[in-house]
Every structure is written in C-alpha cells, then in structure tokens.
Design a protein around this motif. Structure first.
Motif, PDB file in Angstrom:
ATOM      1  N   HIS A   3     -26.043  51.222  17.005  1.00 40.56           N
ATOM      2  CA  HIS A   3     -25.439  51.347  15.636  1.00 40.56           C
ATOM      3  C   HIS A   3     -26.561  50.810  14.634  1.00 40.56           C
ATOM      4  N   THR A   4     -27.083  52.087  14.017  1.00 42.55           N
ATOM      5  CA  THR A   4     -28.173  51.895  13.087  1.00 42.55           C
ATOM      6  C   THR A   4     -28.106  52.015  11.605  1.00 42.55           C
ATOM      7  N   SER A   5     -26.756  52.456  11.350  1.00 45.86           N
ATOM      8  CA  SER A   5     -26.408  52.817   9.999  1.00 45.86           C
ATOM      9  C   SER A   5     -26.213  51.296   8.984  1.00 45.86           C
ATOM     10  N   THR A   6     -25.916  50.327   9.837  1.00 45.03           N
ATOM     11  CA  THR A   6     -25.611  49.059   9.148  1.00 45.03           C
ATOM     12  C   THR A   6     -26.760  48.022   9.710  1.00 45.03           C
ATOM     13  N   PRO A   7     -27.306  47.408   8.723  1.00 46.20           N
ATOM     14  CA  PRO A   7     -28.374  46.580   8.870  1.00 46.20           C
ATOM     15  C   PRO A   7     -27.631  45.344   9.824  1.00 46.20           C
ATOM     16  N   PRO A   8     -28.259  44.627  10.541  1.00 43.44           N
ATOM     17  CA  PRO A   8     -27.910  43.372  11.123  1.00 43.44           C
ATOM     18  C   PRO A   8     -27.481  42.190  10.217  1.00 43.44           C
ATOM     19  N   SER A   9     -26.429  41.432  10.560  1.00 47.12           N
ATOM     20  CA  SER A   9     -25.819  40.488   9.744  1.00 47.12           C
ATOM     21  C   SER A   9     -26.693  39.264  10.327  1.00 47.12           C
ATOM     22  N   SER A  10     -27.327  38.532   9.571  1.00 46.85           N
ATOM     23  CA  SER A  10     -28.022  37.253  10.016  1.00 46.85           C
ATOM     24  C   SER A  10     -27.203  36.196   9.796  1.00 46.85           C
TER      25      SER A  10
END
Length: 489
Positions: A3-10
């Motif tokens: 899933h690339t449309s959303t940046p990862p959540s730190s």
C-alpha cells in the motif's frame, strides 16, 4: 502489492513497539542470564556464535536471547540490510508464502509482519494486500532485528573452523578479524546450506562471461537486446527470466527438461502443525518417502511468476528439452539440446544448491567427519537413491552434526546445521517462513540443555551456595517447650 498511497505511520509503529515491550516484560523475556561465564586460557568464550543473520539467523539469535543465553553473537558477511536473498538474488516481486504466516515471530503477536504492517498502514491496507513485496519483507526483518536489539555484526565472514580443546574456534575476517572461541556454533546459512551453487557438468569449463547461476549477481541491463536461455522450471528460473525480459532482453527461452510443468505444490497442501512437529520424529523410511516424493513431483513456480514471463511475446517455453552439451562458438553459446542445437548470447542456470561441504574451504576441518544419510542411515528399501538426499547431513535432535567415525571430531556435537540442508532429518523448519519459529525453538531447547549439562557441577555448587533465607525465624512460635511442660505435669 504494498500500500503505497499512504505514508507509513511512525506513531502507529511506536505504539506497536511499546506494546511489544510490555508483552516481553509480562512474559519475563528475555529471561535472566544463567550461563556461567567461560574463559579459555584467559580468552573469553562465547556461548553461541550464529553464522548468518538472515531470517533463520535472526530467529535463532532472538530465541537464544529470550532463553537467557545472552553471550551470543551473529555474524553476516553482507552489509546491514542486505542479509539473506530478499534484496539480492531473490528476483520475485513478492513473497510466495501467504501474508498471514507468523514467520520468525516466536509466538509473539506484536512481532509478526502483520502487526508491523497494520501499525503503519492500517487494517484496510492489510486487507487489500495480496502477497508481501520482498523489499518490504526485508524492511520488516531490519525492524525485527532493531526492535529486539539483536547482537548482529555485519561485513564479517567466517573463514575456518577448528577445535580448541573442548571449544570451537572460528576464524573471521572483514569488519572484525581474528579467532573467536565458542561453545556452540549455529550455521544459519540459508538456502545455500553447506555447499553453495549446484552447477551441472555441462557448464563446467564454459567461460563465466557467458553464463551465471540464478543466485549470482547479474547485470540484467547488459542483457538488453540479447538472446537469453534460462535452465529450469522452478520459481527462481521464472523470476530470473522475467527480470531479464523486463530489462529489455531480445528474447528469453525457458529450457525445461520435464515433459510437463509441475502444477501442484504438494507440501503446501498438507501443511499442518502435525507436519511441523511430527516429521522429524518419523521413522527414516517415512522421512525419505516424503522428501523423495516431493522432489520427484517438484514444486511448481507460482502462477503469478509464470505469467510474469509468458505475458512477454519474446518469451518461449521449451518442454522436454534436455541439455546435451554446451560450447562456445563465434555466435556466443551453442547449446545442444534434445530438440536440436540452439544459439544464445547468455545463459542463466536456475539449478539450485548442493550439500557438498568439500567445496567450501571454511568447512575443510569438519567436512571429512560429518555423517551423511548415505553413511548407513539410507537403505535401499526406502526407495531409489536420489542426488541431494543421500548427501544430506545425518543430524541429531538439535540439528547437531554427527560423526562419521565416533570420536573422530567431538566438536561436531556442538555445531548445528540450522539451514536448508536439515530438511531430510528435521523437515522444513530451518529455511522457509512457515515453521521457522518452531525450528528456532527446537534448536535453542537443545542448546540450552547442552549448556546446562556441561556446567552441571557449577550449577550444583550454586545450589549449595545459595543462602538467601525465605524465612527469617520470627514467622512462628515453637510450641515444643509448652508440650514438654504439659507432659511433665
């Protein structure tokens, strides 16, 4: 795909790591260290050295630390982040295993890939994910190593093994150089196991500028416009063929010896906890039957990998096409096949790996002493002999090597074959994602028992010397004097 449309959540990942830390605390993991310090002529001795920090090496190291065996180190010849095949010679786009497998999580839900993924991209993205992208699996393994603070040293290669009294001496070079002493040695050397590439006789003597093994570092850009042949019908052959086509190869021919493509993944069909925990306890004849049957039926390449090749109009599949011989000529490579002569500019041999320790100089001191299945464990009533199985090491219950001649190399009892070469003895618990946690647990239980037994006198001395009182003496009143007084009256 990822899933690339959303940046990862730190923030989500930080919350997962906090939950993992709490879970470990609740379970008292890592356990308190309990192995006495050991020295040899003043030199510190490691309790365990692990060679390899890919998935199996990390799982073994983590399980050792969890068990309170903390004087351990894992060495890997690769730079950090490049351990194992995932971002080097694994040329598939995604893992072949289902995304739901818990892999090296060692029974900890917060340590699974699923927990790591959903903490960053959410449940909806997880549900949309088909197979795990291989680069993302590598990212997960890097996190796994980091969050558990595992003692891994990169850019260090083992070059030799030798006895040192009751210990094992290993020579290393690279970022660290010298000799390290250890009580146990774990060879978590992955798919290459103990011998490295399997190279067919017809390729021996052919100039290496004209061919590569599928696990080699290959310059696919240099194959643009070239005529390429790929030997084999397995997953790695498809992945390499597809990579060549995507890099612009002029044509790619799959030269497949079998008359039909294998279509059914037999072992996946019977996968269960019974297989994981029961295979290694079966009589030898049944172990042989299972592995021989799956080897003869072969594992098909994934449908997606095969379509990745066949969607190219310049890809061809030649079935029932055996290799008779290969030579160099003015046009490049002349490959004589059972379907006639064929000309190519380059060949990729997806011919797997072998268990020939004699081809690895770092194993020179132990190779002549290691007992294989051909040394009496195999018998003709099990079925026909099969190359690759007869040479498999005959291992003990904790993956330890056994001596071909008793007493010839005692340190083998403390060298553990935790890699793909253990499959015939232990089942598929030391090389693939589905059961690696079970394999690591089996390995470490054996090492822990061995370490305790070797130090039993010191542990008994500790028992005798322990003098912290549970009772202080003021918890009760001694009624004996009152009873004696009543009797006297």
């Amino acid at each position: 795909m990822m899933h690339t449309s959303t940046p990862p959540s730190s923030t989500g990942l930080a919350a997962l790591e906090a939950q993992l830390a709490q879970d470990l605390d609740f379970l008292e993991l890592p356990a308190k260290p309990w192995v006495p310090e050991c020295r040899h002529d003043g030199t510190p001795v490691r309790d365990v050295v692990v060679i390899g920090a890919g998935m199996c090496g990390l799982a073994a190291t983590a399980r050792l630390v969890f068990a309170g065996i903390t004087n351990v180190v894992a060495y890997d010849a690769a730079p950090a982040g490049l351990e194992g095949p995932w971002v080097t010679f694994a040329r598939m786009q995604t893992l072949r295993s289902p995304k739901t497998l818990h892999g090296p999580a060692l029974g900890m839900p917060q340590l699974t890939f699923r927990a790591w993924f959903t903490a960053q991209w959410g449940v909806e993205a997880w549900q949309a994910l088909d197979k795990i992208p291989k680069d993302q699996w590598m990212d997960y393994l890097v996190w796994y190593r980091t969050v558990l603070a595992l003692p891994v040293r990169n850019n260090v290669r083992m070059t030799g093994i030798a006895p040192a009294d009751e210990f094992i001496a290993i020579d290393i070079e690279g970022a660290e150089t010298g000799r390290v002493l250890t009580r146990h040695l774990v060879l978590a050397t992955g798919r290459s196991g103990l011998g490295g590439f399997a190279v067919p006789d017809f390729l021996k003597g052919v100039d290496r500028t004209f061919w590569a093994h599928s696990a080699d570092e290959i310059d696919f850009d240099a194959l643009k416009g070239k005529r390429v042949a790929v030997i084999g019908a397995g997953a790695s052959s498809m992945d390499n063929a597809a990579t060549a086509l995507e890099a612009g190869a002029g044509s790619v021919d799959m030269l497949i010896r079998r008359k039909e493509m294998p279509r059914i993944n037999k072992m996946t069909g019977i996968g269960s906890q019974g297989v994981v925990h029961g295979m290694h306890q079966l009589p030898d004849i049944w172990k042989w039957k299972f592995v021989d049957y799956t080897a003869s039926t072969q594992t098909p390449p994934p449908s997606s990998s095969t379509r990745r090749v066949s969607r190219h109009s310049n890809a061809r599949f030649f079935l029932d096409c055996g290799i008779v011989g290969i030579s160099e000529d003015a046009e490049g490579l002349l490959i004589e096949t059972t379907q006639g002569p064929m000309h190519y500019d380059f060949l990729i041999a997806a011919t797997g790996f072998q268990n020939d320790l004699h081809g690895r100089p770092e194993f020179a001191a132990i190779a002549p002493h290691i007992r294989n299945w051909s040394d009496g464990r195999y018998s003709p009533e099990m079925g026909p002999p099969r190359m690759g199985m007869s040479e498999a090491p005959d291992l003990g219950p904790s993956f330890e090597f056994r001596e071909r001649v008793p007493g010839s190399c005692p340190m083998l009892a403390h060298i553990h074959c935790f890699n793909d070469a253990a499959t015939l003895t232990h089942g598929k618990v030391s090389g693939d994602i589905p059961a690696v946690s079970a394999g690591a647990d089996r390995l470490v239980r054996g090492i822990a028992a061995s370490l305790f037994a070797r130090d039993v006198e010191r542990h008994f001395d500790n028992l005798v010397a322990f003098d912290i009182p549970e009772l202080q003496g003021d918890e009760w009143v001694d009624s004996t004097p009152l009873l004696q007084k009543e009797v006297a009256l």
